[in-house]
Design a protein around this motif. Structure first.
Motif, short mmCIF file in Angstrom:
data_model
loop_
_atom_site.label_atom_id
_atom_site.label_comp_id
_atom_site.label_asym_id
_atom_site.label_seq_id
_atom_site.Cartn_x
_atom_site.Cartn_y
_atom_site.Cartn_z
N GLU A 125 0.82 -1.22 0.00
CA GLU A 125 0.00 0.00 0.00
C GLU A 125 0.85 1.26 0.00
N PHE A 126 2.15 1.10 0.27
CA PHE A 126 3.08 2.24 0.22
C PHE A 126 3.76 2.32 -1.15
N GLY A 127 3.32 1.45 -2.06
CA GLY A 127 3.94 1.43 -3.38
C GLY A 127 5.25 0.68 -3.42
N VAL A 128 5.52 -0.07 -2.32
CA VAL A 128 6.76 -0.84 -2.29
C VAL A 128 6.48 -2.21 -2.89
N GLU A 129 7.15 -2.54 -3.96
CA GLU A 129 6.87 -3.81 -4.60
C GLU A 129 7.89 -4.88 -4.25
N SER A 130 9.08 -4.41 -3.90
CA SER A 130 10.11 -5.36 -3.52
C SER A 130 11.05 -4.69 -2.56
N GLU A 131 11.43 -5.42 -1.51
CA GLU A 131 12.39 -4.85 -0.57
C GLU A 131 13.82 -5.14 -1.01
N ALA A 132 13.97 -6.15 -1.86
CA ALA A 132 15.31 -6.55 -2.30
C ALA A 132 15.76 -5.62 -3.41
N THR A 133 16.17 -4.43 -3.01
CA THR A 133 16.47 -3.41 -4.00
C THR A 133 17.96 -3.28 -4.26
N GLY A 134 18.72 -4.24 -3.79
CA GLY A 134 20.14 -4.25 -4.12
C GLY A 134 20.96 -3.22 -3.37
N PHE A 135 20.40 -2.61 -2.32
CA PHE A 135 21.20 -1.65 -1.55
C PHE A 135 22.19 -2.40 -0.64
N ALA A 136 23.35 -1.80 -0.46
CA ALA A 136 24.33 -2.38 0.48
C ALA A 136 24.02 -1.84 1.87
N ASP A 137 22.99 -2.39 2.48
CA ASP A 137 22.54 -1.86 3.76
C ASP A 137 23.51 -2.21 4.88
N LEU A 138 23.95 -1.19 5.60
CA LEU A 138 24.84 -1.43 6.74
C LEU A 138 24.05 -1.83 7.97
N ILE A 139 22.78 -1.39 8.00
CA ILE A 139 21.91 -1.77 9.12
C ILE A 139 21.05 -2.93 8.64
N THR A 140 21.04 -3.97 9.44
CA THR A 140 20.42 -5.21 8.96
C THR A 140 19.09 -5.52 9.64
N GLY A 141 18.90 -5.02 10.83
CA GLY A 141 17.67 -5.36 11.53
C GLY A 141 17.52 -4.57 12.81
N ILE A 142 16.48 -4.90 13.55
CA ILE A 142 16.26 -4.26 14.84
C ILE A 142 16.89 -5.13 15.92
N ASP A 143 17.80 -4.55 16.67
CA ASP A 143 18.44 -5.31 17.74
C ASP A 143 17.51 -5.39 18.96
N MET A 166 17.86 7.15 18.70
CA MET A 166 18.18 5.90 18.04
C MET A 166 19.56 5.46 18.52
N GLU A 167 19.76 4.15 18.47
CA GLU A 167 21.05 3.59 18.83
C GLU A 167 21.43 2.65 17.70
N VAL A 168 22.71 2.58 17.38
CA VAL A 168 23.17 1.58 16.42
C VAL A 168 24.19 0.71 17.14
N VAL A 169 24.00 -0.60 17.05
CA VAL A 169 24.85 -1.51 17.81
C VAL A 169 25.50 -2.54 16.90
N GLU A 170 26.69 -2.92 17.28
CA GLU A 170 27.36 -4.04 16.61
C GLU A 170 27.75 -5.04 17.69
N ARG A 171 27.19 -6.23 17.60
CA ARG A 171 27.48 -7.27 18.57
C ARG A 171 28.53 -8.20 18.00
N ARG A 172 29.57 -8.43 18.73
CA ARG A 172 30.57 -9.42 18.33
C ARG A 172 30.50 -10.56 19.34
N GLY A 173 29.33 -11.15 19.44
CA GLY A 173 29.12 -12.24 20.38
C GLY A 173 28.50 -11.78 21.69
#
Lengths: 652, 652
Positions: free
Chosen positions: B446-464, B614-621
């Motif tokens: 409904e937002f006009g998004v037809e595919s999320e796989a748009t080939g972007f090199a996303d540095l953020i991958t998900g919600i921690d 917002m917070e951005v986190v990188e977990r290394r284990g």
């Protein structure tokens, strides 16, 4: 599963509770005695309302001290049971919760208890109700659910069963496995509660509950004495982990902390000096100890004081001069006069002097109170100042300053009496007046009062106590202030349930009881009702030798009393077996009644004006403060305030 | 007597504390490590400021885990001691508090401890500082003041003495008499604390700390199972004495209570059913037990759910569309599109979908929050809704309704996706979305998004994780809601100190960790700073595999980071022995760092927008949530907010 909930779980009035329980979708509700007796709604109306709401009134509770009694006490228990059963019939509650006895006098005789339960069952059967006997975890002899069940089986009466409460079972590590071997039909009721496992280990105690010296129970004078004797010369530091201090105003906490050290220093030095003088053979300085070490800590002392011998005056500040002085007049006060240079008047009766001043804008005592909680339209009427009679006013004032109190800047014209005072942490102005000598105090002359002995037949003779409100988180600070600055002593604190939460009543008193000041500590996170509207109102309790006559006169003069609900009077009869004529007179005069082992207590409350009301008390040996009656007052004040703010009349 | 106070006693920032301590009239102050490391003021400036104020910096504390160590661990302790002593030289604090070891690994060998103390004394002497060794009441082996004193004497080094703390002595019933036999010159410091004697007897526990089933630690399913087997058929009632419930909104508490019973009923029935299926030989109904009794309680069940498998979306509501979308852009999000019929947009990156809607008047999530705490001028930016991916959205929705949740009324046009949701008690809208299948979710189209796989090199991958604020008094209610409605589990709670009080962090998580939601429980009676300004800000933590690159990109795009004080980086080196290059990079990128036994954690915070950051986190284990770093964040946010509201720059 049929769901139910005890009214004691919920905030608000009985009426609000029933509405909320029904609206959440419960099947039934337990009526907690106190919720009924503070309510103006008659039992029959409660029953009708519950029926309209589709709620079953499952249980009436608790019936305390009714079993495990010495035979000579059991008759009165049966009388109370009969009255309670009659009330339950009016309410339509089928089951009464009977608690195991928690008194040290409880009788440990299973045969006797079974017989008593059986006889109670007969009374219950006469009224068509059932008794559910519950073992409280702190019951003197009966504290196991198995034990209570055995007693119920031994009682062998169809109207006697047991009530199981998961808290009472699990908090003592009881094994619930035995429940399944019980006869389900002998389980008359089940109450569920969960609870966090609480081991108040020393780490949690340390991290959350430390307080400044003098605000707790440790004997720190002993520690300090030992320290002096060791020859230690370094700093003495406060390390206090306290959840409230972490939230409180930082400037205020720092002052509180230094006050605690100055007070402790003084106390230590006094203790060591009196020890020294007790053993006159010992050589050395005041701080000298067993090893002859001198006091390398260099303990300072404070000016010596003793506790006040009485009340000099109370000052009220108001935006409603008419209403305030009318209230005083209705209570029998007469105008003493107007101050010659200030816009202030004094009202007199017996030994009571009430100074009344007009409040300007922004003269609130606790300006930091949430504005939401003090709607602009509400009139100001508050206790602004308290005058104490002390032996040496100059010393008391100096001591207060050395304890970090801020001086009250009071202007006086040349020739006028000098009255020294400091601000209490709660915003009250504290004045140190001279102990009574001959004639009237100098300050009173400035009001044109030349003699207090005016021949009036005063029914009010003095101030019984003054009740000052504090925020919950300033409990420790308040106690230390009144201890260190006025030499008052803290009695045991008591929690009083109100519709918006528990209100802690901490009585501060002089050793001889001449000055008594309960601090009212009010919950500040109350969502149900507002802080000021419910818990804040503070009051002056006036002593009388004939409170009934004061009430009659006040009634003739048009005083608005705080209304006492009929349910309260019904309960008085149950509790104390008062005769009908006495109760009729209490009811007619809006009087409340309490009794302790020392004697009787009669008192009434006025309606609230601003943040203030008055109480008139007659003590007939009684030594308490009517804490049993405080919930009635809190509920009535809450009810009035909700009506004022919401203009909503419920259940009408 | 020289008076001192530890900064940990007081609210506010280090700067506010020192001002208040000086103004109260103390001679000195103890600097608590954490107060320094969250402060932007350099040690030399603190020293200069204290000198200006006439305050002596008496002590630096605490030095933990530094003694009673196995030999192979002692070298690192000496390294930490050296760095700490250097810092103390910059501060001008003469004495360091060394605590007795509380670790289960602590070594019980007095000779070894004395030798370690001696070697520490040599390091201290090199830096001209003294060590005051203190026995903590909960020390593993050293918990008596006499013991600590003996060890100090055995250490036999002029720079090693003892510190006495009245709490540690008296809380364990220690005898202060032995103090006077100590050598006063070997007592390097004294800390005084008082405390109420706390015996959390079963009566107090019962009267103040009961909670609804599922909100505590009792095994009530066991109780219920036994009850079914007994054949009991009456009501199951809640009887909860709880100080918070007495203050809370009555309607809300009633709903909470019924939810607890419905949940318990369902859990009991499930437990009994699985027990039954485990012993297939048993005859009878689900409720049948050892005595073959049928379930006369007629336990109801709820629709079955499992915990969410992930986040569907997060919805932000804002009055500052520009600022909010700029923040998202700077973090690397791209606009997915605008909704075809609503004034809402969606921003995408990796698996994260952020819906942004414009706030109108009166659309606050928690309208009952004190208006004083939400000044009208502050922009709105808040978490309005949370979408979860669940196995069976219809069942989850039905279950939530049966648990007394209010449905969210969401309008959709014909043909638009139907999204069902309910209100959480904290005002968040909770939506049940389908577990991910092929392609994009229906609502996203409904937002006009037809595919999320748009080939972007996303540095953020998900919600921690998503961090939602709750009022302190709704702790139990919040835990039960997320447990019963979303099948999340409560981890152990942790208290985080902030300038306005302790903030409790209660992590709720799905068993596999795919959904993690720390609830932030904020003190509501805070006088030092406001509730909203300090404790309320909630946040979304985004997961990245390269947080440094996210930070670099964000910096290029002009993101405002929450500033991390230099003192924090200094302390990182002391704590973790990080190499200079690593720390330099952390500093440059405003990154924070933590480590646990599983691995490392790098993260940064943005400045607050409205009530959100917002917070951005990188977990290394790493498996924690950076609770060690939360005080740094709280102090920085407090500082900014004080500046905004008071426009006052202190110490400049």
């Amino acid at each position: 599963m049929r769901t139910s909930i005890a009214t004691v779980c919920l905030s608000g009035t009985l009426e609000e509770k029933l509405d909320a329980v029904a609206s959440a979708g419960f099947d039934g509700v337990e009526i907690f005695t106190q919720d009924l007796l503070v309510s103006p709604t008659a039992p029959e109306e409660v029953r009708a309302r519950a029926a309209d709401l589709g709620l079953c009134l499952d249980l009436y509770q608790p019936f305390r001290n009714g079993v495990e009694l010495a035979p000579d006490k059991f008759d009165d228990a049966l009388r109370r049971l009969r009255r309670t059963a009659e009330l339950m019939n009016r309410l339509g509650t089928p089951t009464l919760l009977v608690c195991s006895n928690v008194s040290p006098d409880a009788v440990a005789d299973d045969d006797l208890v079974a017989e008593q339960l059986h006889r109670m069952g007969e009374v219950a059967a006469d009224h068509g109700v059932r008794l559910a006997y519950e073992a409280l975890a702190w019951g003197t002899h009966v504290h196991g659910h198995d034990h209570a069940h055995r007693l119920v089986l031994a009682a062998d009466h169809p109207n006697v069963g047991t009530c199981l409460d998961s808290f009472h079972i699990l908090s003592r590590g009881g094994d619930p496995a035995s429940i399944q071997d019980m006869d389900g039909d002998k389980i008359f009721f089940v109450q569920l509660a969960d609870a966090p496992l609480m081991r108040l280990d020393v780490l949690s105690w340390s991290r959350h509950h430390r307080v400044f010296p003098g605000e707790g129970d440790f004997d720190l004078v002993d520690v300090m004495t030992r320290l002096v004797r060791s020859g230690y010369s370094g700093p003495v530091s406060l390390e206090i982990f306290n959840d409230s201090f972490r939230q409180a105003d930082v400037v205020r906490t720092a002052v509180d902390g230094l006050r605690s050290l100055r007070w402790l220093e003084d106390r230590t030095r006094s203790a060591m000096a009196s020890e020294l003088s007790a053993s006159p053979g010992t050589e050395g300085s005041v701080g000298a100890g067993t090893r002859g070490t001198t006091d390398r800590l260099e303990l300072q002392t404070l000016p010596k004081i003793s506790a006040p011998s009485g009340w000099d005056f109370v000052e009220l500040r108001t935006t409603d001069l008419g209403d305030t002085t009318r209230l005083l007049h209705r209570l029998g006060f007469r105008l003493g006069g107007h101050h010659r240079s200030k816009d202030v008047q004094v009202w007199l009766q017996g030994d009571v002097r009430v100074v009344v001043s007009e409040a300007g804008e922004g003269t609130r005592r606790q300006p930091d109170l949430d504005p939401r909680e003090r709607p602009g339209r509400r009139p100001v009427a508050e206790i602004a100042g308290l005058g104490y009679e002390v032996e040496d006013p100059a010393a008391a004032y100096q001591r207060a300053l050395q304890l970090g109190s801020d001086p009250v800047n009071r202007s006086e014209l040349p020739g006028e009496a000098v009255l020294r005072g400091v601000w209490a942490p709660d915003g009250t102005e504290i004045f140190f007046g001279p102990a009574p000598g001959a004639g009237v105090p100098a300050w009173l002359e400035e009001f044109g009062v030349e003699s207090e002995a005016t021949g009036f037949a005063d029914l009010i003779t003095g101030i019984d106590h003054v009740n000052v409100a504090q925020k919950w988180q300033h409990y420790d600070e308040g106690v230390l202030f009144y201890t260190s600055v006025l030499a008052l002593e803290a009695a045991a604190a008591q929690d009083v349930p109100g519709p918006s939460g528990l209100v802690r009543s901490q009585v501060m008193r002089s050793p001889d009881g001449a000055v008594r000041m309960p601090l009212n500590l009010a919950p500040t996170a109350a969502e149900q009702g507002s802080f000021v509207g419910v818990a804040y109102p503070e009051h002056i309790a006036l002593a009388s030798t004939d409170v009934r006559e004061v009430a009659r006169r006040a009634m003739r003069r048009g005083l608005e009393f705080l209304t006492v609900p009929e349910n309260y009077y019904e309960d008085l009869v149950t509790r104390f077996d008062l005769d009908p004529a006495t109760v009729a007179e209490l009811r007619e005069l809006n009087l409340l009644y309490d009794r302790d082992e020392h004697g009787e207590f009669l008192h009434f409350y006025t309606r609230t004006l601003g943040d203030l009301f008055m109480e008139v008390v007659e003590r007939r040996g009684y030594q308490g403060f009517g804490a049993e009656d405080a919930p009635v007052r809190l509920a009535a004040q809450y009810r009035l305030q909700s009506r004022e703010t919401s203009a909503e009349q419920r259940w009408t």
